[in-house]
Design a protein around this motif. Structure first.
Motif, PDB file in Angstrom:
ATOM      1  N   ASN A 190       0.832  -1.199   0.000  1.00 44.99           N
ATOM      2  CA  ASN A 190       0.000   0.000   0.000  1.00 44.99           C
ATOM      3  C   ASN A 190       0.870   1.254   0.000  1.00 44.99           C
ATOM      4  OD1 ASN A 190      -2.819  -1.217   0.430  1.00 44.99           O
ATOM      5  ND2 ASN A 190      -1.617  -2.170   2.047  1.00 44.99           N
ATOM      6  N   GLU A 191       1.597   1.435  -1.082  1.00 45.70           N
ATOM      7  CA  GLU A 191       2.475   2.585  -1.245  1.00 45.70           C
ATOM      8  C   GLU A 191       1.733   3.646  -2.046  1.00 45.70           C
ATOM      9  OE1 GLU A 191       5.863   4.924  -0.885  1.00 45.70           O
ATOM     10  OE2 GLU A 191       5.484   2.964   0.023  1.00 45.70           O
ATOM     11  N   THR A 192       1.550   4.824  -1.454  1.00 48.35           N
ATOM     12  CA  THR A 192       0.807   5.869  -2.145  1.00 48.35           C
ATOM     13  C   THR A 192       1.213   7.226  -1.599  1.00 48.35           C
ATOM     14  OG1 THR A 192      -1.420   6.591  -2.826  1.00 48.35           O
ATOM     15  CG2 THR A 192      -1.156   5.829  -0.549  1.00 48.35           C
ATOM     16  N   SER A 193       0.735   8.284  -2.240  1.00 45.69           N
ATOM     17  CA  SER A 193       1.027   9.641  -1.784  1.00 45.69           C
ATOM     18  C   SER A 193       0.037  10.592  -2.428  1.00 45.69           C
ATOM     19  CB  SER A 193       2.466  10.041  -2.142  1.00 45.69           C
ATOM     20  OG  SER A 193       2.667   9.983  -3.546  1.00 45.69           O
ATOM     21  N   LEU A 240      -0.098  11.965   8.541  1.00 44.39           N
ATOM     22  CA  LEU A 240       1.071  12.580   9.137  1.00 44.39           C
ATOM     23  C   LEU A 240       2.316  12.068   8.431  1.00 44.39           C
ATOM     24  CD1 LEU A 240       1.859  10.878  12.590  1.00 44.39           C
ATOM     25  CD2 LEU A 240       0.413   9.863  10.851  1.00 44.39           C
ATOM     26  N   GLY A 241       3.446  12.631   8.775  1.00 44.90           N
ATOM     27  CA  GLY A 241       4.720  12.140   8.264  1.00 44.90           C
ATOM     28  C   GLY A 241       4.970  12.465   6.805  1.00 44.90           C
ATOM     29  N   ARG A 242       5.533  11.483   6.102  1.00 41.47           N
ATOM     30  CA  ARG A 242       6.046  11.699   4.751  1.00 41.47           C
ATOM     31  C   ARG A 242       4.982  12.192   3.780  1.00 41.47           C
ATOM     32  NH1 ARG A 242       8.641   6.581   1.884  1.00 41.47           N
ATOM     33  NH2 ARG A 242       6.457   5.910   2.070  1.00 41.47           N
ATOM     34  N   ASN A 243       3.779  11.648   3.861  1.00 40.21           N
ATOM     35  CA  ASN A 243       2.751  12.040   2.905  1.00 40.21           C
ATOM     36  C   ASN A 243       2.309  13.481   3.089  1.00 40.21           C
ATOM     37  OD1 ASN A 243       2.759   9.690   1.496  1.00 40.21           O
ATOM     38  ND2 ASN A 243       0.946   8.820   2.459  1.00 40.21           N
ATOM     39  N   ARG A 251      -7.178  20.163   8.575  1.00 40.44           N
ATOM     40  CA  ARG A 251      -7.103  20.806   9.885  1.00 40.44           C
ATOM     41  C   ARG A 251      -5.917  20.207  10.637  1.00 40.44           C
ATOM     42  NH1 ARG A 251     -11.489  19.148  11.753  1.00 40.44           N
ATOM     43  NH2 ARG A 251     -10.712  17.501  13.138  1.00 40.44           N
ATOM     44  N   PRO A 252      -4.898  21.012  10.934  1.00 36.67           N
ATOM     45  CA  PRO A 252      -3.742  20.495  11.668  1.00 36.67           C
ATOM     46  C   PRO A 252      -4.061  20.324  13.150  1.00 36.67           C
ATOM     47  CG  PRO A 252      -3.471  22.838  11.256  1.00 36.67           C
ATOM     48  CD  PRO A 252      -4.742  22.421  10.562  1.00 36.67           C
ATOM     49  N   GLN A 253      -3.521  19.247  13.728  1.00 37.93           N
ATOM     50  CA  GLN A 253      -3.678  18.993  15.147  1.00 37.93           C
ATOM     51  C   GLN A 253      -2.485  18.188  15.613  1.00 37.93           C
ATOM     52  OE1 GLN A 253      -7.291  17.017  16.257  1.00 37.93           O
ATOM     53  NE2 GLN A 253      -6.959  17.257  18.448  1.00 37.93           N
ATOM     54  N   ASP A 254      -1.645  18.792  16.441  1.00 39.90           N
ATOM     55  CA  ASP A 254      -0.382  18.181  16.854  1.00 39.90           C
ATOM     56  C   ASP A 254       0.416  17.805  15.600  1.00 39.90           C
ATOM     57  OD1 ASP A 254      -1.103  18.462  19.535  1.00 39.90           O
ATOM     58  OD2 ASP A 254      -2.202  16.570  19.512  1.00 39.90           O
ATOM     59  N   GLU A 255       0.755  16.514  15.432  1.00 43.29           N
ATOM     60  CA  GLU A 255       1.529  16.102  14.262  1.00 43.29           C
ATOM     61  C   GLU A 255       0.642  15.570  13.141  1.00 43.29           C
ATOM     62  OE1 GLU A 255       4.376  13.264  15.527  1.00 43.29           O
ATOM     63  OE2 GLU A 255       5.527  14.674  16.747  1.00 43.29           O
ATOM     64  N   THR A 256      -0.672  15.587  13.358  1.00 42.62           N
ATOM     65  CA  THR A 256      -1.615  15.011  12.405  1.00 42.62           C
ATOM     66  C   THR A 256      -2.364  16.100  11.656  1.00 42.62           C
ATOM     67  OG1 THR A 256      -1.935  13.088  13.834  1.00 42.62           O
ATOM     68  CG2 THR A 256      -3.620  13.498  12.170  1.00 42.62           C
ATOM     69  N   CYS A 257      -2.665  15.834  10.393  1.00 42.18           N
ATOM     70  CA  CYS A 257      -3.522  16.706   9.594  1.00 42.18           C
ATOM     71  C   CYS A 257      -4.753  15.899   9.182  1.00 42.18           C
ATOM     72  CB  CYS A 257      -2.789  17.216   8.364  1.00 42.18           C
ATOM     73  SG  CYS A 257      -1.475  18.408   8.738  1.00 42.18           S
ATOM     74  N   THR A 258      -5.935  16.437   9.456  1.00 46.15           N
ATOM     75  CA  THR A 258      -7.188  15.733   9.202  1.00 46.15           C
ATOM     76  C   THR A 258      -7.954  16.401   8.073  1.00 46.15           C
ATOM     77  OG1 THR A 258      -7.343  15.109  11.541  1.00 46.15           O
ATOM     78  CG2 THR A 258      -9.357  14.956  10.221  1.00 46.15           C
ATOM     79  N   VAL A 259      -8.439  15.587   7.142  1.00 44.75           N
ATOM     80  CA  VAL A 259      -9.230  16.096   6.028  1.00 44.75           C
ATOM     81  C   VAL A 259     -10.499  16.742   6.576  1.00 44.75           C
ATOM     82  CG1 VAL A 259     -10.476  15.467   3.924  1.00 44.75           C
ATOM     83  CG2 VAL A 259      -8.343  14.290   4.506  1.00 44.75           C
ATOM     84  N   LEU A 260     -10.828  17.926   6.088  1.00 42.87           N
ATOM     85  CA  LEU A 260     -12.012  18.627   6.552  1.00 42.87           C
ATOM     86  C   LEU A 260     -13.286  17.908   6.105  1.00 42.87           C
ATOM     87  CD1 LEU A 260     -10.986  22.348   5.931  1.00 42.87           C
ATOM     88  CD2 LEU A 260     -11.076  21.115   8.111  1.00 42.87           C
TER      89      LEU A 260
END
Length: 277
Positions: free
Chosen positions: A76-79, A160-163, A180-189
């Motif tokens: 499951n390699e994607t970006s 989060l991370g590389r993607n 929406r950024p939250q700590d180290e995670t970004c969540t799709v609106l």
């Protein structure tokens, strides 16, 4: 901790490769044993099994274990916005032409090996940008994958991370606009997630959905099948496509030597042939 055997007899190894093909359609050769062993080793430890012969017995007796097996053996390699030329084609070529020809219709899109959802959400972001210029435009994206664990990531829409680093580098304005950024995670609106849905599906089977898709992204998955498997998957996909719908494949994939109902348009881009679908 139980010591898992690193080498197995040829019959057991062949049986494991056969189970991979039976449950996923993916063809593995002997040289892939190290890869397969690395992916299954922790599962055997979790089940307190010391041999792959014992694991085969569990696998053949448990539908639940088949699900774990599929999750482990699939890649499951994607970006986000992988292969820029694809997205340039959609923006400059496909979307304007399709919307002009179908001004009142909803664009039906299938991300047919969606993995963790980056491809589906990339398409959704592009379509939202297009809708800002064409308010009547509507779309629906279905993301499918054989592995449930990656679909859960897509449904959550948390990255989060590389993607996220890649999206920040490629299209920082979209990251700011649709996440929406939250700590180290970004969540799709939620507004972006509203146009995207996910469900499990094995490409070796027809999609149980009456929708006829106008655009299918089947990228970087055909390389895992042999020629017969590729043709079977492509026919299953084609049966769910509208006439003259567009199919996008991966950078190292070509349909030129296969028997399909698709017509070559340009590298990576094919069209469902006239009268087909």
């Amino acid at each position: 901790m139980i010591d898992i055997e690193a080498t197995v007899d040829p019959a057991t190894q062949s049986a494991l490769f056969a189970r991979v093909r039976r449950h996923t359609g993916i063809v593995m050769a002997d040289r892939k044993w190290t890869l397969l062993h690395g992916r299954l080793r922790r599962r055997l430890q979790a089940l307190e099994l010391a041999s792959y012969r014992d694991y085969l017995a569990v696998l053949d007796q448990s539908a639940e274990e088949v699900g774990h097996f599929i999750d482990l053996v699939t890649t499951n390699e994607t970006s986000f916005f992988r292969t820029p030329r694809i997205w340039d084609y959609l923006w400059h070529g496909f979307l304007p032409a399709w919307h002009a020809a179908h001004p009142a219709a909803t664009l039906q899109v299938w991300s047919a090996a969606a993995s963790t959802g980056e491809e589906a959400y990339s398409a959704a972001m592009l379509f939202e940008e297009f809708r800002e210029q064409h308010p009547a435009f509507r779309y629906r994206i279905l993301g499918t994958d054989i592995a449930n664990r990656v679909l859960d990531v897509g449904r959550a829409g948390q990255y989060l991370g590389r993607n996220i680093d890649g999206l920040r580098k490629l299209r920082p304005a979209m990251l700011e606009k649709y996440f929406r950024p939250q700590d180290e995670t970004c969540t799709v609106l939620p507004a972006l997630r509203a146009g995207v849905s996910f469900r499990p599906h094995n490409l070796y089977q027809p999609l149980p959905d009456p929708t006829r898709f106008d655009l299918v992204l089947l990228r970087n998955v055909l390389i895992y099948f042999d020629e017969a498997g590729q043709e079977a998957v492509l026919e299953n996909v084609r049966q769910s496509m509208a006439e003259r719908a567009v199919l996008l494949v991966g950078e190292s994939e070509s349909l030129s030597r296969l028997r399909t109902g698709f017509v070559y348009q340009q590298p990576l881009i094919y069209r469902n042939g006239p009268g087909a679908g």
